[in-house]
Scaffold this active site. Structure first.
Site, short mmCIF file in Angstrom:
data_model
loop_
_atom_site.label_atom_id
_atom_site.label_comp_id
_atom_site.label_asym_id
_atom_site.label_seq_id
_atom_site.Cartn_x
_atom_site.Cartn_y
_atom_site.Cartn_z
N HIS B 78 0.85 -1.19 0.00
CA HIS B 78 0.00 0.00 0.00
C HIS B 78 0.89 1.25 0.00
O HIS B 78 0.69 2.16 -0.79
CB HIS B 78 -0.93 0.00 1.22
CG HIS B 78 -1.58 1.33 1.49
ND1 HIS B 78 -2.53 1.87 0.66
CD2 HIS B 78 -1.39 2.24 2.48
CE1 HIS B 78 -2.91 3.04 1.14
NE2 HIS B 78 -2.23 3.30 2.24
N ASP B 107 5.98 22.73 -26.13
CA ASP B 107 6.01 21.36 -25.61
C ASP B 107 7.12 21.30 -24.58
O ASP B 107 7.72 22.30 -24.23
CB ASP B 107 6.27 20.36 -26.76
CG ASP B 107 5.72 18.96 -26.43
OD1 ASP B 107 5.97 18.48 -25.31
OD2 ASP B 107 5.03 18.38 -27.29
N TRP B 143 7.22 -0.04 3.78
CA TRP B 143 7.66 0.70 2.59
C TRP B 143 9.06 1.26 2.81
O TRP B 143 9.75 1.59 1.87
CB TRP B 143 6.67 1.80 2.21
CG TRP B 143 6.86 3.11 2.91
CD1 TRP B 143 6.40 3.44 4.14
CD2 TRP B 143 7.58 4.26 2.42
NE1 TRP B 143 6.79 4.72 4.46
CE2 TRP B 143 7.51 5.25 3.41
CE3 TRP B 143 8.26 4.54 1.24
CZ2 TRP B 143 8.11 6.50 3.27
CZ3 TRP B 143 8.86 5.80 1.10
CH2 TRP B 143 8.78 6.75 2.11
N SER B 170 12.93 6.84 -14.11
CA SER B 170 11.85 7.61 -14.72
C SER B 170 11.75 9.00 -14.09
O SER B 170 11.64 10.01 -14.79
CB SER B 170 10.54 6.84 -14.56
OG SER B 170 9.44 7.71 -14.63
N SER B 171 11.82 9.06 -12.75
CA SER B 171 11.70 10.35 -12.07
C SER B 171 12.85 11.27 -12.42
O SER B 171 12.66 12.48 -12.61
CB SER B 171 11.71 10.15 -10.55
OG SER B 171 10.48 9.65 -10.14
N HIS B 254 13.24 11.96 3.47
CA HIS B 254 12.63 13.22 3.89
C HIS B 254 12.41 14.19 2.75
O HIS B 254 11.30 14.70 2.60
CB HIS B 254 13.29 13.86 5.10
CG HIS B 254 12.31 14.80 5.72
ND1 HIS B 254 11.31 14.36 6.57
CD2 HIS B 254 12.05 16.10 5.51
CE1 HIS B 254 10.51 15.37 6.86
NE2 HIS B 254 10.94 16.43 6.23
N GLU B 256 11.90 13.37 -0.14
CA GLU B 256 10.79 12.72 -0.87
C GLU B 256 9.44 13.21 -0.36
O GLU B 256 8.50 13.41 -1.13
CB GLU B 256 10.92 11.20 -0.71
CG GLU B 256 9.72 10.39 -1.13
CD GLU B 256 9.50 10.36 -2.63
OE1 GLU B 256 10.44 10.75 -3.36
OE2 GLU B 256 8.41 9.98 -3.06
N TYR B 258 8.74 16.09 0.76
CA TYR B 258 8.47 17.42 0.19
C TYR B 258 8.27 17.34 -1.31
O TYR B 258 7.56 18.17 -1.89
CB TYR B 258 9.57 18.40 0.58
CG TYR B 258 9.55 18.62 2.08
CD1 TYR B 258 8.42 19.13 2.68
CD2 TYR B 258 10.61 18.24 2.87
CE1 TYR B 258 8.36 19.28 4.05
CE2 TYR B 258 10.55 18.39 4.25
CZ TYR B 258 9.42 18.90 4.83
OH TYR B 258 9.36 19.04 6.18
N SER B 269 -1.70 27.32 -4.62
CA SER B 269 -1.36 28.73 -4.82
C SER B 269 -1.89 29.26 -6.15
O SER B 269 -1.99 30.47 -6.33
CB SER B 269 0.16 28.92 -4.79
OG SER B 269 0.68 28.45 -3.58
N HIS B 303 15.15 12.80 12.10
CA HIS B 303 13.99 12.85 13.01
C HIS B 303 13.06 11.65 12.79
O HIS B 303 12.15 11.45 13.57
CB HIS B 303 13.24 14.19 12.90
CG HIS B 303 12.48 14.42 11.64
ND1 HIS B 303 12.26 15.67 11.12
CD2 HIS B 303 11.89 13.58 10.78
CE1 HIS B 303 11.57 15.57 10.01
NE2 HIS B 303 11.33 14.30 9.77
N HIS B 304 13.31 10.87 11.72
CA HIS B 304 12.56 9.63 11.54
C HIS B 304 13.15 8.51 12.39
O HIS B 304 12.60 7.41 12.42
CB HIS B 304 12.56 9.21 10.08
CG HIS B 304 11.90 10.19 9.17
ND1 HIS B 304 10.57 10.15 8.88
CD2 HIS B 304 12.38 11.27 8.50
CE1 HIS B 304 10.25 11.15 8.06
NE2 HIS B 304 11.33 11.84 7.81
N THR B 329 6.66 26.89 6.45
CA THR B 329 5.36 26.27 6.20
C THR B 329 4.25 27.19 6.71
O THR B 329 3.23 27.38 6.05
CB THR B 329 5.26 24.89 6.88
OG1 THR B 329 6.46 24.18 6.58
CG2 THR B 329 4.08 24.11 6.37
N LYS B 332 3.55 29.95 4.35
CA LYS B 332 2.69 29.57 3.23
C LYS B 332 1.22 29.62 3.64
O LYS B 332 0.39 30.20 2.93
CB LYS B 332 3.04 28.15 2.76
CG LYS B 332 4.41 28.11 2.12
CD LYS B 332 4.57 26.88 1.27
CE LYS B 332 5.36 27.15 0.04
NZ LYS B 332 4.82 27.72 -1.08
N ARG B 451 2.05 0.86 15.12
CA ARG B 451 1.60 0.69 13.74
C ARG B 451 2.10 -0.64 13.22
O ARG B 451 2.89 -1.32 13.85
CB ARG B 451 2.10 1.85 12.87
CG ARG B 451 3.60 1.90 12.75
CD ARG B 451 4.08 3.17 12.10
NE ARG B 451 3.94 3.13 10.66
CZ ARG B 451 4.80 3.73 9.81
NH1 ARG B 451 5.84 4.40 10.27
NH2 ARG B 451 4.62 3.67 8.52
#
Lengths: 379, 526
Positions: B78, B107, B143, B170-171, B254, B256, B258, B269, B303-304, B329, B332, B451
């Site tokens: 998932h 293009d 994951w 690809s990315s 991390h 990722e 963002y 925006s 921090h993870h 943040t 924003k 979890r």
């Protein structure tokens, strides 16, 4: 009228009392150590700050959504860019953050200070149970989930009755005295686990090949329950932690009792075991150490866990089986069936387990594995 | 989808194939954008199905449906499918459609590479989904595929590693294309500080992707060699360090996070000023805030991993750095609200999703602040509180922004207005069921539910039951989106060129649907 009013007040009061009793349904568990108290207070402080910011920011947004809409005829003003405003809403959050960081820093420094411990306990994570070694006292034991499988597995959806401490109960809890600084050293045997007891305010990863430490001091007598907090494979959800905090006297007598048990359990090298004795011992050990995968009926789970009943290993040469149980086996293409090495068990325990598997279900080898044979195979 | 491009304009060039081969060989940014969006919608439903299957098991205590090992496969896949299959490709789809139209280009810069970067994705998705059917099943290591648990996994893990490599390639190609397009193909007069914010956020996101996707590739390659070629990067017995995997993974992971939210900020925006009929309050501060978030994202990864047992000094550094992210943040959020302030707002579906985004994303931001405080994080790490937190920022954040973007631009893309009543229903059901699903998880997490467990104590039973009911409601509500999109492609009221009364920007100067090559002559930008 008065009685009606009184009754509704009483009802509200009763509801509030009930909610207060259930307060830990909505919040952290009731803290029972100094660090857990500090964490609890930090969380409360930050929650209030957040609630304050929430009210201000979303109050403004809601006001704007209600008042500044086209349908009520509001005309758009065209103002934008204002450096003063930008500076204000950068600086104010910054100041709030400093106010939050200050108490948090103090807590971090005290939670990291594991010096001057009265008792040191090593907690080792295994797939899927915990092993404990009291380093000064010389006590060692394993601690596995004691909830019976019948309560857990309900694949026929009959609805099984579950005990109060379903999934958070163990056979051998960690016993500690109150008021003493307990240092927990964590490590692991296979993959990363995490030793977590919420009410004591500690969670520490247990990393194979490395040693980490943390500490707590239990304030009050009681039973504190936790769980493994790092995904460690199939039975990650089934390896709880139970800490019993007791008075100094009770602790002393517990230690004495454990030492006596250790002495009694120490294999008497001269003892001649009979097949039935070993088999009975093995049956007890089987449920906690093997049954999760190979199942109580020895049939395993086809495609994932091999059956022991009728298996080549459990009916073939016993030397091979001893070696396999000691060293574990990596499944060739069924990795979830990878069998972890069981070398952490004693010679007697392994001998009992193997004897049990060789003489149960369809297996009728009639032979017996002695502790001495296991000891020899370890070399 | 065919109709989207053949309807309403006859200036199709005769040299491109039609039918199936049109989509295989296309080098057109709109066709590729469409492919990306269809792909991600498909994966969104695949990932959603897995989520519903795992919520089914969690409906009540006891194991009723799946074996624990299969449950772990569900949570793992998932996560992987939603992150790499649904959210990321969806934003690339938006980039493909919108960036050339918003900067006045015909293009994308590298048209053939664009085709290749999309067509790498379906094989990767097939590898991921097929991994359920190999012996031992899909990877069940979460994951985050932490070593050494991931080195225990079966061939499903190898398929996932290969899929991650392909999707990473690809990315990276997509990002190079986006950076090159933005830096070289803007219409004359469009300086960097005149670019629409969506383009800005994607420029910054593309740099993040180029910086961190190779890091992920490195991590999974080391995992692969540990698994099969006798290396010991993450094996302590051979002199390696399992925690090193976490450092490398989160150095990717991390930024990722963002990568998945910054383009969402960009979409919001664009939407808010349109429906407030008022310019964005602080354009340049929004650009600087985005850049600050991107830079800070590289120095907060640990921090993870506050519970791995790092020194107090490291915990302090990562706590302070993490708290700092709240500042840009906050800037924003304040800017969006200041943009609404004294505007003349209407609440069509895009604006509903934008307001919903601001509200619910901010809740995820608040819990992020709670989790930034190291001692509190140590209590909450790996609990349902974290699950609640990241679904508030990823579902109510990224996904709601994507939904808002679809409703905002689909009239431009198809030339038809969508069904507004159905759109609003989709918003309200999503918003309500989202909160029913995820709000109770704050409570279960605080009360101590870890979890990634397939079963739990009775004290968590009622909240889990509520979450499961909410999850099914949320999942079913998404069928409305499919209905709206299909109806809108097939027909509907003709959309005007400008579509929205308050819309500003080059894409609204084109016809609806826009010509095959967006701007054949560069427009003049004031």
């Amino acid at each position: 009228m008065i009685s009606k009013g009184f009754r509704s007040v009483a009802a509200v009061a009763a509801w509030l009392a009930a909610e207060a009793a259930l307060a830990n349904r909505y919040n952290l568990q009731e803290p029972q150590s100094i660090i857990a108290h500090q964490i609890y207070d930090l969380h409360t402080l930050i929650m209030w700050i957040i609630v304050g910011i929430f009210v201000v920011v979303f109050g403004a947004m809601t006001y704007s959504i209600v008042m500044h809409r086209k349908s009520v005829g509001h005309k758009a003003e065209q103002f934008h860019e204002n450096t003063t405003v930008e500076i204000i809403w950068t600086v104010i959050p910054f100041i709030i953050l400093i106010g939050m960081a200050w108490p948090a820093t103090k807590t971090i420094i005290s939670m990291k200070d594991t010096s001057g411990a009265d008792i040191t306990i090593k907690a080792t994570g295994y797939q899927w149970k915990w092993g404990y070694d009291y380093l000064q006292e010389g006590i060692s034991f394993f601690s596995s989930l004691s909830t019976p499988r019948e309560q857990i597995e309900d694949y026929e959806r009959k609805g099984t009755k579950k005990g109060e401490n379903y999934l958070i109960e163990v056979d051998n809890p960690v016993v500690v005295p109150i008021g003493k600084k307990v240092r927990i050293i964590t490590t692991a045997n296979d993959v990363i686990h995490a030793w977590w007891v919420p009410q004591l305010g500690i969670k520490q990863d247990a990393i194979p090949g490395f040693v980490r430490d943390t500490w707590f001091r239990a304030d009050k007598e009681g039973t504190y329950r936790g769980q493994c907090a790092e995904l460690c494979g199939k039975d990650h959800g089934f390896m709880p932690i139970v800490v019993e905090a007791v008075s100094a006297e009770k602790y002393a007598s517990w230690v004495a009792e454990q030492k006596k048990k250790v002495a009694a359990a120490a294999p008497d090298p001269g003892k001649q075991w009979t097949l039935d004795e070993l088999k009975t011992q093995g049956e007890k050990l089987y449920a906690g150490n093997c049954g999760a995968c190979h199942q109580a009926n020895g049939m395993g789970i086809p495609g994932n866990f091999p059956a022991l009943s009728g298996s080549k290993v459990a009916t073939g040469p016993k030397e091979e089986q001893i070696k396999l149980v000691l060293n574990g086996r990596k499944g060739q293409f069924t990795p979830t069936s990878m069998m972890p090495p069981q070398a952490g068990l004693s010679d007697l325990e392994i001998a009992a387990l193997i004897t049990y598997t060789r003489n149960s279900w369809a297996n009728k080898t009639g032979d017996m594995v002695t502790p001495a044979e296991v000891k020899a195979a370890r070399k | 989808m065919e109709a989207a491009h053949t309807h309403g304009h006859g200036d199709h060039h005769a040299h491109h194939p039609s039918g199936f081969m049109r989509w295989v060989t296309t080098t057109n940014h709109k066709d590729i954008g469409t492919l990306y969006l269809i792909f991600s919608l498909t994966m969104f439903f695949v990932g959603g199905l897995l989520a519903l299957m795992l919520r089914l098991e969690l409906f009540e205590p006891g194991m009723q449906f799946w074996r624990p090992e299969f449950f772990n496969q569900l949570t793992t896949m998932h996560g992987l499918i939603m992150v790499f299959g649904a959210i990321m490709p969806a934003f690339v789809g938006f980039a493909n459609w919108q960036i050339p139209m918003m900067i006045g280009a015909p293009d994308m810069a590298f048209a053939r590479m664009n085709n290749w970067s999309f067509w790498l994705l379906p094989p990767a998705a097939i590898l991921l989904v097929a991994s359920f059917f190999v012996p031992g099943g899909a990877t069940a290591a979460g994951w985050t595929i932490y070593a050494p648990l991931s080195t225990q996994m079966g061939p499903g893990m190898d398929l996932a590693i290969f899929a991650l490599h392909i999707m990473g390639a690809s990315s990276i190609m997509g990002s190079i294309n986006i950076v090159t397009t933005i830096l070289n193909m803007r219409a004359p007069g469009m300086t960097l500080m005149k670019m629409p914010l969506f383009v800005w956020t994607w420029l910054i996101t593309a740099y993040l992707l180029i910086a961190v996707m190779p890091v992920l590739a490195g991590a999974v390659t080391m995992l692969l060699t540990d698994r099969h070629f006798g290396t010991n990067f993450f094996n302590a017995a051979g002199g390696g360090d399992p925690v090193m995997f976490q450092h490398i993974f989160w150095f990717f992971g991390h930024p990722e996070v963002y990568i998945m939210i910054l383009p969402g900020f960009g979409i919001v925006s664009q939407i808010v000023p349109t429906f407030a009929r008022k310019p964005l309050f602080g354009y340049s501060s929004m650009v600087y805030a985005t850049a600050s978030i991107a830079i800070l994202s590289f120095i907060v990864w640990a921090h993870h991993m506050f519970t791995v047992g790092m020194p107090a000094s490291a915990q302090l550094f990562f706590m302070y750095a993490t708290m700092l992210i709240a500042v840009p943040t906050g800037v924003k959020v304040f800017n969006w609200i200041a943009t609404m302030w004294k505007g003349s707002m209407t609440f069509e579906t895009p604006m509903l999703f934008a307001c919903g985004f601001i509200f619910v994303f901010s809740m995820g931001g608040f819990t992020g602040l709670v989790l930034a405080i190291t001692p509190v994080d140590i209590q909450l790490q790996d609990t349902y509180y974290v699950v609640a937190h990241f679904h508030y920022v990823l579902v109510a954040g990224s996904l709601f922004a994507l939904f808002g973007g679809v409703y905002y631009w689909i009239p431009k893309w198809t030339g038809h207005m969508y069904n507004e009543a159905a759109g609003k229903l989709h918003f309200w059901l999503s918003m309500i069921f989202f909160n029913i699903t995820f709000f109770p998880m704050h409570f279960t997490g605080l009360a101590g539910l870890p979890r990634r467990v397939p079963d739990y104590n009775m004290q968590f039973a009622d909240f889990n039951m509520i979450s499961t009911v909410g999850a099914f409601g949320f999942g079913l509500s998404q069928l409305i989106l499919v209905y709206v999109i299909v109806k809108c492609i097939k027909g509907g009221d003709k959309a005007t060129d400008k579509v929205w009364e308050g819309a500003e920007g080059l894409e609204w100067t084109l016809s609806s649907p826009p010509p095959y090559h967006s701007f054949e002559t560069p427009p003049a930008v004031k």
